[in-house]
Write a protein that holds these residues in place. Structure first.
Motif, short mmCIF file in Angstrom:
data_model
loop_
_atom_site.label_atom_id
_atom_site.label_comp_id
_atom_site.label_asym_id
_atom_site.label_seq_id
_atom_site.Cartn_x
_atom_site.Cartn_y
_atom_site.Cartn_z
N THR A 22 0.81 -1.22 0.00
CA THR A 22 0.00 0.00 0.00
C THR A 22 0.84 1.27 0.00
O THR A 22 0.30 2.37 -0.14
CB THR A 22 -0.96 0.01 1.20
N ASP A 24 3.22 1.48 -2.29
CA ASP A 24 3.67 1.48 -3.69
C ASP A 24 5.20 1.46 -3.81
O ASP A 24 5.80 2.22 -4.58
CB ASP A 24 3.10 2.70 -4.44
N PRO A 54 -4.60 3.28 -3.34
CA PRO A 54 -5.73 3.57 -4.22
C PRO A 54 -5.36 4.58 -5.28
O PRO A 54 -4.48 5.42 -5.11
CB PRO A 54 -6.79 4.12 -3.25
N THR A 55 -6.07 4.49 -6.41
CA THR A 55 -5.84 5.42 -7.51
C THR A 55 -6.97 6.44 -7.65
O THR A 55 -6.94 7.28 -8.55
CB THR A 55 -5.69 4.64 -8.84
N THR A 56 -7.98 6.33 -6.79
CA THR A 56 -9.09 7.29 -6.78
C THR A 56 -9.29 7.82 -5.36
O THR A 56 -8.78 7.23 -4.39
CB THR A 56 -10.41 6.64 -7.25
N GLU A 57 -10.04 8.90 -5.25
CA GLU A 57 -10.24 9.52 -3.94
C GLU A 57 -11.04 8.63 -2.99
O GLU A 57 -10.83 8.67 -1.77
CB GLU A 57 -10.96 10.87 -4.09
N PHE A 62 -5.65 -0.46 -4.59
CA PHE A 62 -5.63 -0.73 -6.02
C PHE A 62 -5.22 -2.18 -6.25
O PHE A 62 -4.24 -2.66 -5.66
CB PHE A 62 -4.65 0.20 -6.74
N ASP A 64 -3.49 -4.44 -8.57
CA ASP A 64 -2.54 -4.50 -9.69
C ASP A 64 -2.36 -5.97 -10.03
O ASP A 64 -1.63 -6.68 -9.34
CB ASP A 64 -1.23 -3.85 -9.27
N ASP A 100 -10.01 -0.28 -6.36
CA ASP A 100 -9.70 0.27 -7.68
C ASP A 100 -9.06 -0.81 -8.55
O ASP A 100 -8.18 -1.56 -8.08
CB ASP A 100 -8.73 1.45 -7.56
N THR A 101 -9.50 -0.90 -9.81
CA THR A 101 -8.93 -1.85 -10.77
C THR A 101 -8.71 -1.12 -12.09
O THR A 101 -9.17 0.02 -12.27
CB THR A 101 -9.85 -3.06 -11.00
N ARG A 102 -8.06 -1.78 -13.02
CA ARG A 102 -7.87 -1.19 -14.35
C ARG A 102 -9.19 -1.11 -15.12
O ARG A 102 -9.27 -0.41 -16.12
CB ARG A 102 -6.85 -1.99 -15.14
#
Length: 274
Positions: A22, A24, A54-57, A62, A64, A100-102
């Motif tokens: 978490t 990264d 996470p990639t969003t607020e 996320f 990966d 969050d996912t792709r």
């Protein structure tokens, strides 16, 4: 490379190596994924999931994800459930988590047993995108395979056998047909390939050849695609249980323009250091 803490987990036998990251700090490479997924000299898995920031607020983490061959995948339904399991164990009071996912954020409801331990998860898989009920592929021997093609955030091509017995699915030559369809020019990014039969109006029996992996015991997006295909062909009601070699996943798709909900278990098998 510094030692990596990992968790081996599975959803209905579809197994993953989870790498909590978490902060990264880790780059999940193709070579690392292949090495970890090797069932002879590695940990053994269908794929590796780095649980990143996470990639969003509004996201919590996320996902990966890479398949066993090292290729990047947009989405993995069973994988999301294992991430939810990890999150639920780390946050004992959590009842939901946004992953969050792709393929976008997945809203997950966490289910716990009477002791408060994680037992299952319901994932909002989004609205399926149905492309064709009769996409024909010609095999090298001249046989024509009709497919139902759709997206669950990743591509799927489903062979629908109709209202027949489960033995028809078990005997289907998926080991031959799956790889050919996966790499067919009609699917430039590759595709997952499923074969299904509807044994009753509320049950589907299926198998899946996963893109970048081969045949697996289960798939979350695959079971969702199986249910969508069965519903699209009028074989089942909109709430169905999908029976896979590794277990059962429940799908509820109330109407065409509504999100599909997938419910199933996730289990932690062991942990260690790589």
């Amino acid at each position: 490379m510094a030692p990596l803490h990992f968790i081996k987990a599975h959803g209905c036998g579809n197994d993953f190596v989870l790498l909590p990251d978490t902060d990264d700090q880790l780059t999940l490479t193709e070579d690392l994924t292949k090495a970890m997924c090797d069932r002879h000299v590695g940990i053994g898995a269908d794929g590796v999931i780095r649980i990143g920031a996470p990639t969003t607020e509004t996201g919590a983490v996320f996902m990966d994800y890479r398949n066993a061959d090292g290729s990047i995948a947009e989405m993995c339904g069973n994988g999301v459930r294992t991430v939810a399991m990890w999150y639920a164990q780390a946050h004992p009071d959590a009842t939901t988590v946004n992953v969050d996912t792709r393929a976008g954020m997945k809203h997950v409801t966490i289910h716990r047993d009477e002791t408060g331990a994680f037992s299952a998860a319901t994932v909002n898989m989004g609205i399926p995108e149905l492309f064709s009920r009769n996409h024909k592929i010609t095999m090298p021997d001249g046989a024509i395979i009709p497919l139902t093609t759709l997206s669950m955030g990743n591509p799927h091509a489903v062979v629908v056998m109709g209202r027949v017995g489960a033995d028809c699915v078990l005997d289907y030559p998926l080991n031959r047909i799956g790889p050919f369809i996966e790499h067919h020019p009609d699917f430039p990014d590759g595709t997952n390939v499923e074969v299904i039969a509807s044994t009753t109006s509320t049950t589907v029996v299926g198998r899946i050849h996963e893109r970048g992996v081969g045949e697996t015991l289960a798939s979350g997006t695959g079971s969702s695609a199986m249910a969508v295909a069965a519903i699209a062909h009028g074989l089942t009601e909109r709430a169905v249980t999908v029976y896979l070699p590794g277990g059962q996943i429940h799908i509820d798709w109330p109407k065409d323009n509504a999100p599909l909900m997938m419910t199933g278990p996730a289990v932690s098998v062991f942990s260690g250091t790589w």
